[in-house]
Enzyme design. Sequence first.
Site, short mmCIF file in Angstrom:
data_model
loop_
_atom_site.label_atom_id
_atom_site.label_comp_id
_atom_site.label_asym_id
_atom_site.label_seq_id
_atom_site.Cartn_x
_atom_site.Cartn_y
_atom_site.Cartn_z
N ASP A 149 2.85 -1.90 1.47
CA ASP A 149 3.74 -0.48 1.55
C ASP A 149 4.19 -0.44 -0.27
O ASP A 149 4.71 0.83 -0.43
CB ASP A 149 5.08 -0.61 2.09
CG ASP A 149 4.73 0.02 3.48
OD1 ASP A 149 3.65 0.47 3.90
OD2 ASP A 149 5.72 -0.30 4.59
N ASP B 204 -0.52 1.53 13.00
CA ASP B 204 0.52 0.85 12.51
C ASP B 204 1.19 -0.18 13.51
O ASP B 204 0.86 -0.12 14.73
CB ASP B 204 1.59 1.81 12.00
CG ASP B 204 2.34 1.50 10.71
OD1 ASP B 204 2.36 0.18 10.39
OD2 ASP B 204 2.52 2.11 9.86
C1 GLA Z 1 5.05 1.79 7.91
C2 GLA Z 1 3.72 1.98 7.13
C3 GLA Z 1 3.90 3.01 6.37
C4 GLA Z 1 4.24 4.42 7.05
C5 GLA Z 1 5.40 4.11 7.86
C6 GLA Z 1 5.24 5.45 8.82
O1 GLA Z 1 6.13 1.42 7.30
O2 GLA Z 1 3.34 0.67 6.26
O3 GLA Z 1 2.64 3.49 5.44
O4 GLA Z 1 3.13 4.58 7.77
O5 GLA Z 1 5.32 2.90 8.55
O6 GLA Z 1 6.54 5.25 9.58
#
Ligand code: GLA
Length: 691
Positions: A495, A438
């Site tokens: 997301d 990430d």
């Molecule tokens: C980001 C990612 C999510 C998740 C969160 C965890 O927002 O896009 O899918 O992994 O971080 O903190």
Amino acid sequence: MIRSWHLGDDRQSLVLASFDDRLPEAVYWGPALPTGENLETLSAAALADVTGGMVDRNAGLSLCPEASESFPGQTGLTARNASGTPLMPSFRFESEAASEHGLTLVFADKGLDLSLVFDLVLTPETSLLKLQTRLESADEITVYWLAAPVLPVPAHTGEMIEFSGRWCAEFLTRRLPFAPGSRVRDNRTGRTDHAHFPGLVICNAGTSNTAGEAFAFHYGWSGGHKMVAEELADGRRQVQFGHATASLASGRHFVSAPLYATYSATGFNGAAVRFQRHVRDHVVQGARTPRPVHYNCWEAVYFKHDLDELKAIASQAADLGAERFVLDDGWFGRRDDDTSSLGDWVIDKRKYPDGLTPLIDHIKALGMEFGIWFEPEMVNEDSDLCRAHPDWVLGHADQIRGRQQLVLDMSNQEVRDYLYAHIADVLKNNDIGYIKWDHNRILPVVDAEQAEGFYELVDRLRSDFPAVEIESCSSGGGRIDFGVLERTHRVWLSDSNDALERQRIQHDAALFLPASVTGSHVGPRHCHTSGRTLDIRLRAWTAAQRHMGFEMDPRELTEAEAETLRNVTSWWKANRSWMMQADILRLDSADPAVIAEQQLAGDGSRFVAFAALTRPSDQILPRPLRLTGLDPQGRYRLSLVNRDEAPRLSRGAPLLKHQDLEASGQYLMSHGLTLPWRFPETVWVVEGERL
Ligand code: GLA
């Protein structure tokens, strides 16, 4: 004197010409030229006239338009020497060399001790051009702008489609007229970013998904790009891509990222298929097949990791058909929310007193692979790492935080070594097959070295742990580009697990991305990012259009919902071997409420069409859905996979509602499918096979 070169295949030709040893210009780019075309004549024939109010020769719209030629638009190179004096090179031909499927052209300015090299390749299987510019200097210089090889687009292209977006709405497209002046996108975020997917499609008013001309571009770089689409006062049009201008660099060697480009005579799909295939077969390295069904626990538990709960969730996920369990954020340091612990990549003993092994053993016993979340480039101030090494942070001390976090300086070898050691330690001591990588904020300082440092760290991990797959995530789709895809296997597209939003995002992302790399999960019944409540059938079929997974807490499912999800998942598993290799063809729906696509096997032997009704239509009856890419003379058998979803308000008897349909490709592409009436927020799924 004219030197000319041709890069081409049966789908497109790119002809370059150097006049009197000056930098080469693309004098033709379009449909494949017949063999035997005289390139020198064609080059001479393309020279434009000069009239009043002009300089006496048109400055070349070359692969790097030069300020020294008084080029009347954006030039391809802006640089200064060590004392700050602008450099105005005038390059001349030095050498040429054939490479596999392409050529390398070298030009030099001897007075300034500079050489400019163009690496140009046309991959025959995919008909995608890959173009790169290199600049070498004997002395230290500062480069403010170095364009990847600059291409002109013809005068008959009047429109462009560019990409913007935001968190939960990646790949927004906008169709704009090509007008005098520049359309510039200069991404200052330091990452690819949701708002700046580095792509562009030049087309005509009449270009559709299935017909018309398109010139499509993608800049394969994860550090933020600049794009210029310019119509000069003299009417010529150029497209430039390079690193974002804020990422200027000093040194002796400079290289643009690769610019991928292609010409399509068969609408947006013609270009989209080449990008999709190229990503799948030439960019991504070593993706496991078949693609496993994911389960990701983020929206089920967030930071609340409880071993027994996670085991129960894993058991249910496996029962639904999941094959890979990804443990998301929250397993390390003292990470109970997003205010702490990034950088402390050590298993949290409070949550996992015996380490991750008990959870991994449980998951493996269920027949699933185990994956884990990292956000390597980030650090919280509340972390042992930041307390020990405040000097490793990128940018000013008083910078604005992003999600309460700071960014590590990836150009620092010590930082990379620290991250390598900690990630490698977790990978060595646990049975891990997958990383979700990430990157949840923009950078405080835009610098190409940050992206290069990231590339180096991933490359090192990839070479030492070749069996571990990696997913690129950045608050959803904030880091999607061919640069990151050279080193990863999947992208977290968004997301947003809202299936209606996903339909739109997936559809537009398919202009570049194949299904095999595009993660799509069945989210919770009440979507966490949109607040909407969506039916399991819509959620399941939407995820089944890409690399499928689940992300809800499976304990929220009713037995009926679980049954639907099990069925759709086994349908997906039965079809994934060909679907993950298929071309995604976007359909031109006559109803703007319908988002539709057809996934067509490479050999044309079978396909599946998905047609999502995203809102109520204006007209009462469904408009026929015209298919594409079929053999007009061929005969096909079609079946409505989910005909049991027809509601009672569908009172008539369209054939597909009751039985299979056999028809010619011509009929299916010209008249189209007459589908049953249905409620909005549903997807029709139609399978077809060639007889
Ligand atoms: C980001 C990612 C999510 C998740 C969160 C965890 O927002 O896009 O899918 O992994 O971080 O903190």
